[in-house]
Design an enzyme around this catalytic site. Structure first.
Site, PDB file in Angstrom:
ATOM      1  N   ASP A 325       0.856  -1.175   0.000  1.00 49.41           N
ATOM      2  CA  ASP A 325       0.000   0.000   0.000  1.00 49.41           C
ATOM      3  C   ASP A 325       0.905   1.243   0.000  1.00 49.41           C
ATOM      4  O   ASP A 325       2.139   1.144   0.035  1.00 49.41           O
ATOM      5  CB  ASP A 325      -0.987  -0.026   1.176  1.00 49.41           C
ATOM      6  CG  ASP A 325      -2.200   0.864   0.920  1.00 49.41           C
ATOM      7  OD1 ASP A 325      -2.158   1.689  -0.011  1.00 49.41           O
ATOM      8  OD2 ASP A 325      -3.198   0.756   1.661  1.00 49.41           O
ATOM      9  N   GLU A 544     -10.260   7.325   4.608  1.00 51.16           N
ATOM     10  CA  GLU A 544      -9.110   6.911   5.423  1.00 51.16           C
ATOM     11  C   GLU A 544      -9.038   7.692   6.748  1.00 51.16           C
ATOM     12  O   GLU A 544     -10.063   8.057   7.310  1.00 51.16           O
ATOM     13  CB  GLU A 544      -7.822   7.028   4.605  1.00 51.16           C
ATOM     14  CG  GLU A 544      -7.870   6.131   3.364  1.00 51.16           C
ATOM     15  CD  GLU A 544      -6.567   6.132   2.579  1.00 51.16           C
ATOM     16  OE1 GLU A 544      -5.509   6.407   3.139  1.00 51.16           O
ATOM     17  OE2 GLU A 544      -6.629   5.834   1.371  1.00 51.16           O
TER      18      GLU A 544
END
Ligand code: BGC
Ligand code: BGC
Length: 764
Positions: A325, A544
């Site tokens: 990621d 997020e």
């Protein structure tokens, strides 16, 4: 026919010739012997990769393992974030001999200067041609993007509901259709790789990504993950995109509820809750998997050989590409403090099992470092060859060597496509929480006040990952679509009256108490002539970490608005547009009706109107548990026995405009199956879809089986008066639990519950 398809082989030959002139010895050798085998599309991707790999230098291999964000290539070389035209000097650095970068991504908001489907295709084509011309073997780049609810970075593309809404629809056919439509749009813009679906299992509404998983039920999430993988990848990868089943694993369960923090997981939680949807993604053929950014049991997943290799490769049999990621290799140094410096971090992550690094801002920081650790022996060449071979196979499977470029006309065609699908999808997610009979409203003589900050807000109904990372926050780039206000205005008859008042102040005044009072009072005044109030409330977009919350509260100004509207005595229909269940008990108590609309996408306003006026009979059933108070979080139906479950709305809650009665629930075991059935009658006056959910719990001692687990579900469409016996059979292995390093079905008695009916089975 795509004209690029025809010209490409000639172009590639030309590029190779250029490489020869530039001193590409390998290409010269190859042309002397005829076309090299890796360029022969009649060979398998594996054969082609095995031919190409030994021809490649270490620098080329390292480049293949590198992924850079598109904004890096734009504008100012000292600013990786400026959105501008592509800058050839930066491109030369990223794709030329210094880095030979093999992959680009567009993270949230990494768009071309002008955001249109055509401009996207022009940008990806320009990048592709530039990069291929500098690759000694003409290897195309693979371009990735987060198309998590349609091609959501692209202005003009149609956006679908976010995943947690789709979880409420219990419709794998629909999930596959949406994924297929997404793949078409993404591929049309020259992008080959979608960082979707999210296979994380829903656990905690405090988490800033709580709208991204499909469901808190591993069975339902797994079904939808598998369907999405199939839809994205299709039967032919050369016309579809590679999927990414993400984020492996445990990402959705941070102890703190905060994004990217440590998840403490027992072996049972890992196997029974977190892995099933990943296993389904792998079995469905997902080409790639993204690693969890955070630590599990104190170990950062990007450094975990146990999770990324022993578990994912050796036990689960995954053979595709593992992508890191965002910046996560660097985080091993500066966040997790498990590596002393970049080189140590790179070696740790690559040896653990990362095949490609989403670097994504400074290419040479990764390429130089990886080259050093290979030369020092800290990363064996065999590991590099393994990773690069997987990446090459993926590129061959996608047909990139034959068709590296997008067709600009095909790209333009995605503008406004799939609108009917988007409306149908959003409608099928709608979940009716409360209704005293106020809904459905009558279309013909409706006299409605529409109010609330989400009533006329495209950004709010799209949520995060829409144009920008944090949502469509740029007022110049708001996607077209239908808001709830517009949907209602379009739906009502000629004799109807629709008034509108925002109800809360916007912009800078949002927090100002006086402005709040004024806006609220204006809405109350406007309600005087109306028969019913539709108040659309919820959240502004987020993604997020910025979306983490410790309250999940309905913002104070909106709670005050609902309270004031309720005090008028008029029926108030509350529509919630949000990425999570919101703590608004008193307001839900006071509502005449309440509808959870999730984050329904560009056609969301039409779908809400479809339900409010009864064109669609709502059939969504909550994909997550809706707690009474934040103190209950995290709370899911599959908690362990003894843990209280007293939420505001249970997992699976959802009302209909008709009434479904159930009887004759029966179950017994036969071989490896539990045979079960139930009779469902539509005893109301409207046709409707109904999904029956079956839960299991264990009678007597276990210690491993949750207090409740979804083990089967089935949907049926019934006309008024219709009665149907539904087959609810399921394989015994859905009762599996992890115990002492093994997955077993424990013997004994299990109670099955379906829509209030119960029965018992015995497993021997
Ligand atoms: C997210 C991923 C996403 C990636 C690329 C990360 O911050 O965790 O889900 O795919 O960024 O945008
Ligand atoms: C996101 C990217 C985003 C970036 C912005 C990452 O965590 O995944 O998509 O562009 O943060 O800082």
């Amino acid at each position: 026919m795509n004209p690029h398809r025809a010209v490409w082989p000639a172009l590639l030959a030309l590029l190779l010739a250029v490489a020869v002139v530039a001193g590409g010895g390998v290409a010269r050798e190859a042309s002397a012997q005829g076309t090299p085998a890796y360029l022969d599309p009649s060979l398998s991707p594996e054969e082609r990769a095995d031919d190409l790999l030994p021809r490649m230098s270490l620098a080329e291999k390292v480049g293949q393992m590198t992924q850079i964000n598109a904004t890096v290539l734009q504008g100012d070389p000292n600013n990786p974030w400026d959105r501008a035209e592509l800058n050839p000097a930066i491109m030369e650095d990223v794709f030329g001999p210094d880095n030979l970068t093999g992959s680009i991504l567009s993270g949230g908001g990494a768009t071309p200067l002008e955001n249109s489907p055509r401009a996207w295709a022009e940008m990806t084509n320009e990048i592709q041609e530039f990069a291929m011309a500098r690759q000694p073997h003409g290897i195309p780049i693979i371009y990735g993007i987060d198309a998590v609810h349609g091609h959501n970075n692209v202005l003009g593309a149609t956006m679908f509901p976010h995943q947690f809404g789709l979880g409420a629809a219990y419709d794998t056919g629909l999930a596959r259709e949406l994924a297929n439509a997404t793949a078409t749009d993404v591929r049309a813009t020259g992008i080959h790789w979608d960082f979707a679906p999210v296979a994380d299992i829903w656990r905690d509404l405090r988490w800033g990504r709580s709208y991204e998983p499909f469901s808190e039920a591993p069975l339902a999430a797994g079904d939808l993950v598998a369907a999405s993988v199939r839809g994205l990848e299709g039967n032919d990868l050369t016309t579809h995109v590679a999927s990414t089943t993400k984020h492996f694993t445990g990402y959705s369960a941070p102890d703190s509820g905060r994004d990217r923090e440590n998840a403490t997981l027992t072996e049972r939680e890992l196997w029974d809750e977190h892995l099933p949807s990943f296993i389904r993604g792998i079995r469905a053929g997902t080409q790639t998997i993204m690693a969890n950014s955070g630590p599990v049991n104190g170990e950062p997943v990007h450094a975990s050989h146990d999770l990324l290799t022993t578990l994912l490769r050796d036990r689960l049999g995954f053979e595709g590409v593992v992508i890191s990621d965002w910046e996560d290799i660097w985080k091993l140094v500066n966040v997790h403090h498990v590596a002393a410096n970049d080189d140590e971090a790179i070696a740790m992550a690559i040896n653990a099992g990362i095949d490609m690094s989403m670097v994504p801002l400074e290419a040479d920081r990764f390429t130089d470092g990886l080259t050093r650790v290979v030369n020092s022996g800290a990363v064996p060449m065999s590991r590099i060859n393994e990773a690069v071979r997987r990446i090459l196979i993926l590129k061959f499977r996608l047909g990139l060597f034959e068709q590296p470029l997008a067709d600009l006309d095909e790209a333009e065609d995605i503008e406004g496509a799939h609108m009917g699908l988007a409306r149908r999808a959003a409608a099928s997610t709608m979940t009716l929480l409360e209704n005293d009979g106020t809904l459905p409203l009558r279309r013909e003589r409706a006299n409605v006040l529409v109010t609330g900050p989400s009533a006329d807000s495209m950004p709010n109904q799209l949520g995060g990952w829409s144009i920008g990372w944090q949502g469509a926050t740029n007022p110049d780039e708001i996607p077209e679509g239908v808001t709830v206000r517009e949907g209602i205005e379009d739906a009502v008859g000629l004799n109807a009256r629709v008034r509108y008042a925002p109800g809360v102040p916007s912009g800078e005044d949002a927090e100002d108490p006086e402005a709040r009072t004024e806006a609220r009072e204006a809405a109350v005044r406007r309600s005087r002539g109306a028969d019913v109030i539709v108040a659309v409330v919820g959240e502004a977009p987020y993604a997020e970490t910025p979306g983490d919350t410790t309250t999940a509260a309905l913002p104070a100004g909106q709670a005050e608005l609902l309270d004031a509207l309720a005090a008028t005595g008029k029926p108030v229909v509350v529509v919630v547009i949000a990425g999570r269940p919101l703590m608004m008990g008193p307001q839900l108590d006071a509502a005449a009706a309440a509808l959870m609309a999730y984050l329904p996408g560009t056609q969301g306003g039409r779908a809400v109107a479809d339900v409010l006026f009864g064109r669609v009979n709502p059939s969504g059933r909550l994909s997550v548990t809706w707690p009474r108070s934040i103190a209950q979080a995290p709370l899911t139906h599959d908690r362990m026995p003894g843990e209280p479950y007293n939420p505001r709305y249970e997992f699976g809650h959802g009302l209909s405009y008709t009434r479904f009665d159930h009887s004759g629930f029966e179950a017994g075991t036969r071989g490896d199956d539990v045979r079960a059935s139930i009779r469902v009658t539509n005893s109301g006056r409207r046709a409707g879809k109904h999904t029956v959910l079956v839960f299991a719990s264990k009678r007597g001692a276990s210690g491993n089986f949750p207090a409740s687990r979804l083990v089967a579900y089935r949907s049926v469409w019934l006309q008024p008066g219709d009665r149907r016996t539904l087959n609810l059979s399921f394989p015994v292995r859905r009762l599996i639990v992890r115990d002492d390093g093994r997955s077993v079905v424990e013997e004994g008695r299990y109670r099955l519950t379906a829509e209030g009916e119960t029965t018992t089975i015995t497993i021997r």
